[in-house]
Scaffold this motif. Structure first.
Motif, PDB file in Angstrom:
ATOM      1  N   ALA A  68       0.828  -1.211   0.000  1.00 53.77           N
ATOM      2  CA  ALA A  68       0.000   0.000   0.000  1.00 53.77           C
ATOM      3  C   ALA A  68       0.859   1.257   0.000  1.00 53.77           C
ATOM      4  O   ALA A  68       0.476   2.285  -0.565  1.00 53.77           O
ATOM      5  N   ALA A  69       2.044   1.182   0.621  1.00 52.62           N
ATOM      6  CA  ALA A  69       2.924   2.346   0.706  1.00 52.62           C
ATOM      7  C   ALA A  69       3.675   2.567  -0.605  1.00 52.62           C
ATOM      8  O   ALA A  69       4.038   1.617  -1.291  1.00 52.62           O
ATOM      9  N   ASN A  70       3.897   3.831  -0.934  1.00 49.50           N
ATOM     10  CA  ASN A  70       4.682   4.212  -2.115  1.00 49.50           C
ATOM     11  C   ASN A  70       4.196   3.493  -3.368  1.00 49.50           C
ATOM     12  O   ASN A  70       4.982   3.010  -4.185  1.00 49.50           O
ATOM     13  N   ARG A  71       2.904   3.465  -3.534  1.00 50.64           N
ATOM     14  CA  ARG A  71       2.320   2.670  -4.616  1.00 50.64           C
ATOM     15  C   ARG A  71       2.351   3.370  -5.960  1.00 50.64           C
ATOM     16  O   ARG A  71       2.571   2.750  -6.987  1.00 50.64           O
ATOM     17  N   ARG A  72       2.117   4.661  -5.954  1.00 45.32           N
ATOM     18  CA  ARG A  72       2.094   5.401  -7.223  1.00 45.32           C
ATOM     19  C   ARG A  72       3.520   5.819  -7.575  1.00 45.32           C
ATOM     20  O   ARG A  72       4.153   6.571  -6.844  1.00 45.32           O
ATOM     21  N   LYS A  73       4.021   5.343  -8.703  1.00 40.34           N
ATOM     22  CA  LYS A  73       5.431   5.484  -9.035  1.00 40.34           C
ATOM     23  C   LYS A  73       5.727   6.775  -9.803  1.00 40.34           C
ATOM     24  O   LYS A  73       4.893   7.301 -10.538  1.00 40.34           O
ATOM     25  N   ARG A  74       6.972   7.242  -9.631  1.00 39.77           N
ATOM     26  CA  ARG A  74       7.404   8.511 -10.235  1.00 39.77           C
ATOM     27  C   ARG A  74       8.264   8.300 -11.474  1.00 39.77           C
ATOM     28  O   ARG A  74       8.681   9.255 -12.122  1.00 39.77           O
ATOM     29  N   LEU A  75       8.555   7.054 -11.783  1.00 37.91           N
ATOM     30  CA  LEU A  75       9.370   6.728 -12.954  1.00 37.91           C
ATOM     31  C   LEU A  75       8.859   5.437 -13.567  1.00 37.91           C
ATOM     32  O   LEU A  75       8.585   4.472 -12.852  1.00 37.91           O
ATOM     33  N   LEU A  76       8.734   5.416 -14.894  1.00 44.25           N
ATOM     34  CA  LEU A  76       8.428   4.199 -15.645  1.00 44.25           C
ATOM     35  C   LEU A  76       9.607   3.897 -16.553  1.00 44.25           C
ATOM     36  O   LEU A  76      10.021   4.741 -17.347  1.00 44.25           O
ATOM     37  N   VAL A  77      10.157   2.687 -16.434  1.00 42.64           N
ATOM     38  CA  VAL A  77      11.186   2.212 -17.359  1.00 42.64           C
ATOM     39  C   VAL A  77      10.605   0.993 -18.063  1.00 42.64           C
ATOM     40  O   VAL A  77      10.280  -0.010 -17.416  1.00 42.64           O
ATOM     41  N   ALA A  78      10.467   1.080 -19.383  1.00 44.82           N
ATOM     42  CA  ALA A  78       9.778   0.043 -20.141  1.00 44.82           C
ATOM     43  C   ALA A  78      10.652  -0.557 -21.226  1.00 44.82           C
ATOM     44  O   ALA A  78      11.383   0.147 -21.917  1.00 44.82           O
ATOM     45  N   ASP A  79      10.572  -1.857 -21.351  1.00 48.16           N
ATOM     46  CA  ASP A  79      11.101  -2.569 -22.502  1.00 48.16           C
ATOM     47  C   ASP A  79      10.256  -2.192 -23.727  1.00 48.16           C
ATOM     48  O   ASP A  79       9.143  -1.676 -23.581  1.00 48.16           O
ATOM     49  N   MET A  80      10.762  -2.452 -24.917  1.00 47.76           N
ATOM     50  CA  MET A  80      10.005  -2.113 -26.125  1.00 47.76           C
ATOM     51  C   MET A  80       9.390  -3.333 -26.804  1.00 47.76           C
ATOM     52  O   MET A  80       8.172  -3.466 -26.898  1.00 47.76           O
ATOM     53  N   ASP A  81      10.235  -4.259 -27.293  1.00 48.05           N
ATOM     54  CA  ASP A  81       9.744  -5.382 -28.097  1.00 48.05           C
ATOM     55  C   ASP A  81       8.860  -6.309 -27.267  1.00 48.05           C
ATOM     56  O   ASP A  81       9.241  -6.736 -26.170  1.00 48.05           O
ATOM     57  N   SER A  82       7.685  -6.614 -27.792  1.00 46.76           N
ATOM     58  CA  SER A  82       6.703  -7.473 -27.122  1.00 46.76           C
ATOM     59  C   SER A  82       6.250  -6.902 -25.782  1.00 46.76           C
ATOM     60  O   SER A  82       5.683  -7.622 -24.957  1.00 46.76           O
ATOM     61  N   THR A  83       6.498  -5.614 -25.573  1.00 45.16           N
ATOM     62  CA  THR A  83       6.035  -4.928 -24.364  1.00 45.16           C
ATOM     63  C   THR A  83       5.281  -3.661 -24.747  1.00 45.16           C
ATOM     64  O   THR A  83       4.069  -3.568 -24.555  1.00 45.16           O
ATOM     65  N   MET A  84       5.977  -2.681 -25.312  1.00 45.48           N
ATOM     66  CA  MET A  84       5.302  -1.472 -25.786  1.00 45.48           C
ATOM     67  C   MET A  84       4.826  -1.620 -27.226  1.00 45.48           C
ATOM     68  O   MET A  84       3.931  -0.899 -27.670  1.00 45.48           O
ATOM     69  N   ILE A  85       5.443  -2.543 -27.972  1.00 43.02           N
ATOM     70  CA  ILE A  85       4.945  -2.894 -29.307  1.00 43.02           C
ATOM     71  C   ILE A  85       4.686  -4.394 -29.324  1.00 43.02           C
ATOM     72  O   ILE A  85       5.171  -5.133 -28.458  1.00 43.02           O
ATOM     73  N   VAL A 234       8.708  -2.570 -16.578  1.00 44.31           N
ATOM     74  CA  VAL A 234       7.884  -3.584 -17.238  1.00 44.31           C
ATOM     75  C   VAL A 234       8.658  -4.191 -18.391  1.00 44.31           C
ATOM     76  O   VAL A 234       9.370  -3.503 -19.121  1.00 44.31           O
ATOM     77  N   GLY A 235       8.520  -5.497 -18.548  1.00 42.82           N
ATOM     78  CA  GLY A 235       9.189  -6.193 -19.642  1.00 42.82           C
ATOM     79  C   GLY A 235       8.685  -7.617 -19.746  1.00 42.82           C
ATOM     80  O   GLY A 235       7.852  -8.065 -18.944  1.00 42.82           O
ATOM     81  N   ASP A 236       9.214  -8.341 -20.737  1.00 44.76           N
ATOM     82  CA  ASP A 236       8.724  -9.703 -20.959  1.00 44.76           C
ATOM     83  C   ASP A 236       9.822 -10.743 -21.085  1.00 44.76           C
ATOM     84  O   ASP A 236       9.551 -11.941 -21.034  1.00 44.76           O
ATOM     85  N   GLY A 237      11.084 -10.313 -21.263  1.00 46.42           N
ATOM     86  CA  GLY A 237      12.148 -11.257 -21.547  1.00 46.42           C
ATOM     87  C   GLY A 237      13.155 -11.395 -20.428  1.00 46.42           C
ATOM     88  O   GLY A 237      13.191 -10.595 -19.481  1.00 46.42           O
ATOM     89  N   ALA A 238      14.024 -12.414 -20.567  1.00 45.66           N
ATOM     90  CA  ALA A 238      15.019 -12.687 -19.540  1.00 45.66           C
ATOM     91  C   ALA A 238      15.959 -11.506 -19.336  1.00 45.66           C
ATOM     92  O   ALA A 238      16.459 -11.299 -18.224  1.00 45.66           O
ATOM     93  N   ASN A 239      16.214 -10.719 -20.386  1.00 44.60           N
ATOM     94  CA  ASN A 239      17.111  -9.574 -20.242  1.00 44.60           C
ATOM     95  C   ASN A 239      16.465  -8.415 -19.481  1.00 44.60           C
ATOM     96  O   ASN A 239      17.116  -7.407 -19.217  1.00 44.60           O
ATOM     97  N   ASP A 240      15.196  -8.574 -19.091  1.00 45.82           N
ATOM     98  CA  ASP A 240      14.513  -7.555 -18.284  1.00 45.82           C
ATOM     99  C   ASP A 240      14.543  -7.879 -16.790  1.00 45.82           C
ATOM    100  O   ASP A 240      14.155  -7.046 -15.963  1.00 45.82           O
ATOM    101  N   LEU A 241      14.990  -9.074 -16.431  1.00 44.55           N
ATOM    102  CA  LEU A 241      14.842  -9.538 -15.052  1.00 44.55           C
ATOM    103  C   LEU A 241      15.550  -8.649 -14.040  1.00 44.55           C
ATOM    104  O   LEU A 241      15.005  -8.393 -12.955  1.00 44.55           O
TER     105      LEU A 241
END
Length: 288
Positions: A68-85, A234-241
């Protein structure tokens, strides 16, 4: 630490109904807070949580427990392939080169963590030697589609003051386009080497892989003067772990089995707007 149980279904599915809310109450939950009628709700943690989660298993509903604490985040770091596209850009390059299936097989193994990412990237790019560099524009125009909910995710988080970064193990011509279209504040990826209008079969160094994504998360957090606990990745692949593990909220989106097994949060039914529900946003607060 107080936790929140969040249920999310696919947009438009209305898979979360009154019966679901009643079942949660039967296991001891308080009245739910609906984030989107039929699609997302949350309840404060309760004694019968594990039994309720077991009851929900097998349904087309994503079930996550978030602090519940610090739930709303101030930074988004996103993968691209199979994540944002919806595509893997190197696979699309392979299709244009006439070796699509071969490259797709290597990509799939690398994303499952079966191959060293850097070595697999070099191997695939080498196979593209001699391809007209202008084909990138054709792919962007004809073959790339955005993952549902991405534009809303970016716009809503930015409207609340968050910073957004697209960090990919793919290539800069693609990240530049996707970042501009979706409204990311910055983007980072690998460089395809071009000479005389043709791909040379080489990729610029250093290669952006798993460590580089983690480094980007730390670098951007430091630049903003925040902790990595204030970030969502957010990501989908092993290189995002690595970045998923270091971020305050790491989300595996329709991810490979290894990533789903290791990530704290998983989305398999919802789209990218699920990341907003995980942060407690109501659908009425979404921006486009």
């Amino acid at each position: 630490m107080e936790s929140i149980l969040v249920l999310i279904a696919a947009p438009g599915s209305r898979a979360i109904g009154v019966k679901t809310a009643d079942m949660l109450r039967d296991f001891g939950a308080a009245a739910p807070r609906w984030l989107a009628e039929g699609e997302a709700l949350e309840v404060a943690d309760f004694g019968g949580r594990n039994a309720a989660i077991a009851e929900l298993a097998g349904l087309a509903i994503d079930v996550n427990v978030v602090p519940a604490a610090n739930r709303r985040k101030r930074l988004l770091v996103a993968d691209m392939d199979s994540t944002m596209i919806e595509q893997e850009c190197i696979d699309e390059l392979g299709v244009m080169a006439g070796i699509g299936e071969h490259i797709k097989q290597i990509t799939a193994r690398a994303m499952r963590g079966e191959l060293d990412f850097e070595g697999a990237l070099k191997e695939r790019v080498k196979l593209l030697k001699g391809l007209d560099a202008g084909i990138v524009d054709t792919i962007l125009r004809e073959r790339i589609s955005f993952m549902p909910g991405g534009r809303t995710l970016i716009a809503t988080m930015k409207a609340s003051g968050a910073y957004t970064a697209l960090v990919s193990g793919g290539f800069t011509p693609f990240t530049a386009h996707v970042a501009a279209e979706l409204g990311f504040d910055e983007n980072q990826a690998n460089e395809l080497i071009v000479a005389d209008g043709l791909l040379t079969g080489e990729v610029g160094h250093p290669i952006l892989g798993q460590q580089a994504k983690l480094d980007a998360l730390r670098r951007i957090s430091a630049k903003l003067g925040i902790a990595t606990a204030d970030a969502l990745a957010v990501g989908d692949g092993a290189n995002d772990l690595a970045m998923l593990g270091a971020a305050g909220m790491g989300v595996a989106l329709h991810a490979k089995p290894q990533v789903q097994a290791e990530a704290r949060h998983r989305v398999n039914h919802g789209d990218l707007t699920a990341l907003l529900y995980l942060q407690g946003y109501e659908q009425s607060a979404f921006r486009d």
